[in-house]
Design a protein around this motif. Structure first.
Motif, PDB file in Angstrom:
ATOM      1  N   ALA A  53       0.844  -1.196   0.000  1.00 58.66           N
ATOM      2  CA  ALA A  53       0.000   0.000   0.000  1.00 58.66           C
ATOM      3  C   ALA A  53       0.875   1.241   0.000  1.00 58.66           C
ATOM      4  CB  ALA A  53      -0.910  -0.005   1.227  1.00 58.66           C
ATOM      5  N   SER A  54       0.479   2.241  -0.752  1.00 60.32           N
ATOM      6  CA  SER A  54       1.202   3.513  -0.770  1.00 60.32           C
ATOM      7  C   SER A  54       0.485   4.474   0.163  1.00 60.32           C
ATOM      8  CB  SER A  54       1.252   4.080  -2.186  1.00 60.32           C
ATOM      9  OG  SER A  54      -0.039   4.283  -2.699  1.00 60.32           O
ATOM     10  N   THR A  55       1.207   5.017   1.118  1.00 57.99           N
ATOM     11  CA  THR A  55       0.597   5.850   2.148  1.00 57.99           C
ATOM     12  C   THR A  55       1.167   7.257   2.129  1.00 57.99           C
ATOM     13  OG1 THR A  55       2.222   5.190   3.817  1.00 57.99           O
ATOM     14  CG2 THR A  55       0.242   3.838   3.617  1.00 57.99           C
ATOM     15  N   TRP A  56       0.372   8.193   2.646  1.00 56.61           N
ATOM     16  CA  TRP A  56       0.813   9.580   2.757  1.00 56.61           C
ATOM     17  C   TRP A  56       0.188  10.223   3.982  1.00 56.61           C
ATOM     18  CZ3 TRP A  56      -3.611  12.465   2.603  1.00 56.61           C
ATOM     19  CH2 TRP A  56      -4.695  11.941   1.885  1.00 56.61           C
ATOM     20  N   GLU A  57       0.890  11.207   4.510  1.00 55.05           N
ATOM     21  CA  GLU A  57       0.404  12.005   5.633  1.00 55.05           C
ATOM     22  C   GLU A  57       0.733  13.453   5.318  1.00 55.05           C
ATOM     23  OE1 GLU A  57       1.552  10.517   9.586  1.00 55.05           O
ATOM     24  OE2 GLU A  57       2.385   8.789   8.545  1.00 55.05           O
ATOM     25  N   ALA A  58      -0.286  14.298   5.335  1.00 59.49           N
ATOM     26  CA  ALA A  58      -0.109  15.705   4.972  1.00 59.49           C
ATOM     27  C   ALA A  58      -0.378  16.609   6.172  1.00 59.49           C
ATOM     28  CB  ALA A  58      -1.030  16.075   3.820  1.00 59.49           C
ATOM     29  N   ASP A  59       0.567  17.540   6.444  1.00 64.48           N
ATOM     30  CA  ASP A  59       0.386  18.563   7.467  1.00 64.48           C
ATOM     31  C   ASP A  59      -0.241  19.772   6.786  1.00 64.48           C
ATOM     32  OD1 ASP A  59       0.728  20.758   9.232  1.00 64.48           O
ATOM     33  OD2 ASP A  59       2.364  19.732  10.242  1.00 64.48           O
ATOM     34  N   LEU A  60      -1.489  20.076   7.108  1.00 69.04           N
ATOM     35  CA  LEU A  60      -2.222  21.142   6.436  1.00 69.04           C
ATOM     36  C   LEU A  60      -1.742  22.529   6.847  1.00 69.04           C
ATOM     37  CD1 LEU A  60      -5.801  19.606   6.690  1.00 69.04           C
ATOM     38  CD2 LEU A  60      -4.232  19.528   4.744  1.00 69.04           C
ATOM     39  N   ARG A  61      -0.955  22.621   7.922  1.00 69.25           N
ATOM     40  CA  ARG A  61      -0.438  23.919   8.357  1.00 69.25           C
ATOM     41  C   ARG A  61       0.832  24.293   7.589  1.00 69.25           C
ATOM     42  NH1 ARG A  61      -0.479  21.737  14.393  1.00 69.25           N
ATOM     43  NH2 ARG A  61       0.433  20.065  13.137  1.00 69.25           N
ATOM     44  N   SER A  62       1.751  23.348   7.484  1.00 70.49           N
ATOM     45  CA  SER A  62       3.016  23.637   6.806  1.00 70.49           C
ATOM     46  C   SER A  62       3.021  23.215   5.341  1.00 70.49           C
ATOM     47  CB  SER A  62       4.162  22.914   7.532  1.00 70.49           C
ATOM     48  OG  SER A  62       4.018  21.499   7.411  1.00 70.49           O
ATOM     49  N   GLY A  63       2.079  22.318   4.965  1.00 69.99           N
ATOM     50  CA  GLY A  63       2.066  21.800   3.602  1.00 69.99           C
ATOM     51  C   GLY A  63       3.015  20.640   3.390  1.00 69.99           C
ATOM     52  N   ALA A  64       3.719  20.221   4.452  1.00 72.53           N
ATOM     53  CA  ALA A  64       4.655  19.102   4.336  1.00 72.53           C
ATOM     54  C   ALA A  64       3.902  17.786   4.194  1.00 72.53           C
ATOM     55  CB  ALA A  64       5.563  19.055   5.561  1.00 72.53           C
ATOM     56  N   VAL A  65       4.445  16.886   3.373  1.00 63.21           N
ATOM     57  CA  VAL A  65       3.817  15.590   3.123  1.00 63.21           C
ATOM     58  C   VAL A  65       4.851  14.489   3.333  1.00 63.21           C
ATOM     59  CG1 VAL A  65       2.629  14.115   1.450  1.00 63.21           C
ATOM     60  CG2 VAL A  65       2.239  16.596   1.429  1.00 63.21           C
ATOM     61  N   GLN A  66       4.477  13.473   4.081  1.00 63.70           N
ATOM     62  CA  GLN A  66       5.318  12.291   4.245  1.00 63.70           C
ATOM     63  C   GLN A  66       4.746  11.165   3.399  1.00 63.70           C
ATOM     64  OE1 GLN A  66       5.705  11.264   8.372  1.00 63.70           O
ATOM     65  NE2 GLN A  66       6.803  13.129   8.909  1.00 63.70           N
ATOM     66  N   ILE A  67       5.594  10.544   2.580  1.00 67.58           N
ATOM     67  CA  ILE A  67       5.166   9.434   1.725  1.00 67.58           C
ATOM     68  C   ILE A  67       6.050   8.227   1.993  1.00 67.58           C
ATOM     69  CG2 ILE A  67       4.249  10.928  -0.106  1.00 67.58           C
ATOM     70  CD1 ILE A  67       6.906  10.480  -1.601  1.00 67.58           C
ATOM     71  N   ASN A  68       5.518   7.043   1.706  1.00 65.32           N
ATOM     72  CA  ASN A  68       6.355   5.859   1.847  1.00 65.32           C
ATOM     73  C   ASN A  68       6.954   5.487   0.491  1.00 65.32           C
ATOM     74  OD1 ASN A  68       4.197   4.723   0.495  1.00 65.32           O
ATOM     75  ND2 ASN A  68       3.909   3.013   1.909  1.00 65.32           N
ATOM     76  N   ALA A  69       7.776   4.435   0.493  1.00 63.01           N
ATOM     77  CA  ALA A  69       8.501   4.058  -0.729  1.00 63.01           C
ATOM     78  C   ALA A  69       7.560   3.661  -1.853  1.00 63.01           C
ATOM     79  CB  ALA A  69       9.474   2.917  -0.411  1.00 63.01           C
ATOM     80  N   ARG A  70       6.468   2.999  -1.510  1.00 63.26           N
ATOM     81  CA  ARG A  70       5.536   2.544  -2.544  1.00 63.26           C
ATOM     82  C   ARG A  70       4.885   3.717  -3.263  1.00 63.26           C
ATOM     83  NH1 ARG A  70       4.224   0.118  -6.854  1.00 63.26           N
ATOM     84  NH2 ARG A  70       2.000  -0.269  -7.111  1.00 63.26           N
ATOM     85  N   TRP A  71       4.570   4.799  -2.539  1.00 61.93           N
ATOM     86  CA  TRP A  71       3.974   5.983  -3.168  1.00 61.93           C
ATOM     87  C   TRP A  71       4.912   6.534  -4.241  1.00 61.93           C
ATOM     88  CZ3 TRP A  71       4.121  10.872  -4.806  1.00 61.93           C
ATOM     89  CH2 TRP A  71       2.918  11.575  -4.948  1.00 61.93           C
ATOM     90  N   ALA A  72       6.178   6.668  -3.883  1.00 61.53           N
ATOM     91  CA  ALA A  72       7.151   7.193  -4.853  1.00 61.53           C
ATOM     92  C   ALA A  72       7.348   6.223  -6.015  1.00 61.53           C
ATOM     93  CB  ALA A  72       8.477   7.460  -4.147  1.00 61.53           C
ATOM     94  N   GLU A  73       7.311   4.926  -5.710  1.00 58.22           N
ATOM     95  CA  GLU A  73       7.530   3.901  -6.735  1.00 58.22           C
ATOM     96  C   GLU A  73       6.463   3.950  -7.819  1.00 58.22           C
ATOM     97  OE1 GLU A  73       7.352  -0.979  -6.988  1.00 58.22           O
ATOM     98  OE2 GLU A  73       7.853  -0.028  -5.068  1.00 58.22           O
ATOM     99  N   ILE A  74       5.236   4.321  -7.457  1.00 64.87           N
ATOM    100  CA  ILE A  74       4.144   4.385  -8.430  1.00 64.87           C
ATOM    101  C   ILE A  74       4.501   5.287  -9.603  1.00 64.87           C
ATOM    102  CG2 ILE A  74       1.794   5.288  -8.788  1.00 64.87           C
ATOM    103  CD1 ILE A  74       1.044   4.171  -6.095  1.00 64.87           C
ATOM    104  N   ILE A  75       5.237   6.366  -9.334  1.00 63.01           N
ATOM    105  CA  ILE A  75       5.597   7.296 -10.408  1.00 63.01           C
ATOM    106  C   ILE A  75       7.093   7.244 -10.731  1.00 63.01           C
ATOM    107  CG2 ILE A  75       3.655   8.859 -10.131  1.00 63.01           C
ATOM    108  CD1 ILE A  75       5.373  10.630  -8.371  1.00 63.01           C
TER     109      ILE A  75
END
Length: 289
Positions: free
Chosen positions: A86-108
């Motif tokens: 599974a490709s996962t992400w977590e977004a901080d709506l205050r700073s705009g920072a996003v954490q992604i895992n390896a699978r998310w990046a692998e998709i593209i």
């Protein structure tokens, strides 16, 4: 016993460096069994060279059990994510920072470090503009409470230049003291194969229905003309045949329209039109049960 050497080493280090000592460790109580303790103390060097500590030891058994259970659940979730790719992400709506895992990046076609620092702005730059605008509108609806979940389909640009169809699903995971969303987490799924298969099926259904509908409309049309202009020369049997052609042709045409509607539902393009219905007429058309 498993913690004894580590705790002893930390005390020796505190004595040698005069740095505050802090450690968490287990002891075996004669009646209560295993307990978790937290020790905190500041060392003091005496004139004779000895070292004493001023501090306290607290029972943290309950807290530690909660922490260990949470860690177990986190580890279990991490194993599930890894096993299911599974490709996962977590977004901080205050700073705009996003954490992604390896699978998310692998998709593209990337490694996570190649996309750092990952932000909501960079995420949007990777996406096809029209689809991203639709996705942002759906995200707004979730953040403002219009929808319980965020769900959007759009395209991301692959490192090699082609487009990848993805589906995002997420939900608010934290709010500030005023109740406003501050973070959202979710998954991104590569749906390219499923989307292309769906499009191929839709094209096939559309082509086949067109090839059927065109001659069928001609058959129904000619049957209608014959019914209006036969001047009684067809006879009762001929008229009955024409009526059967009309009825069966219209029935088949309705089936083709139903197939097209199903393909629209699959493609999420179905438009619902509200209009009055005569229930008695509808029941009569259905015939006896």
């Amino acid at each position: 016993p498993e913690d004894r050497d580590r705790v002893s080493a930390s005390i020796v280090d505190s004595a040698q460096t005069l740095r505050p000592w802090q450690d968490e460790y287990r002891v075996l109580h004669p009646t209560r069994g295993e307990l978790w303790l937290s020790g905190n103390a500041s060392p003091e060097r005496l004139a004779n060279g000895d070292t004493i500590w001023h501090g306290y030891i607290a029972d943290i058994t309950s807290r530690k059990h909660i922490e260990l259970e949470l860690e177990h659940q986190r580890q279990r979730l991490a194993e599930i994510i890894q096993a299911t790719r599974a490709s996962t992400w977590e977004a901080d709506l205050r700073s705009g920072a996003v954490q992604i895992n390896a699978r998310w990046a692998e998709i593209i076609g990337y490694r996570p470090e190649e996309l750092e620092p990952m932000t909501l702005e960079r995420w949007a730059a990777l996406a096809e503009p029209e689809g991203m605008q639709q996705g942002l509108e759906k995200l707004r609806q979730h953040l403002e409470g219009e929808k319980n979940y965020h769900e959007a389909r759009y395209r991301l640009r692959h490192r090699d230049g082609h487009w990848v169809w993805v589906e995002d699903r997420g939900q608010i995971t934290a709010r500030n003291d005023k109740g406003r969303p501050v973070s959202i987490s979710g998954t991104t799924t590569d749906i390219t194969e499923a989307y292309e298969a769906q499009q191929a099926k839709a094209r096939f259904i559309s082509t086949v229905s067109h090839e059927l509908r065109t001659p069928l409309n001609s058959v129904i049309g000619f049957a209608n003309i014959l019914m209006k202009k036969h001047d009684g020369d067809l006879g009762p049997r001929g008229v009955d045949y024409l009526r059967r052609i009309q009825a069966n042709g219209e029935h088949l045409l309705a089936l083709i329209e139903d197939i097209l509607d199903i393909s629209k539902i699959d493609a999420r393009r179905m438009e619902v039109v509200r209009e009055p219905v005569d229930l008695e007429e509808l029941v009569a058309e259905a015939g006896p049960s």
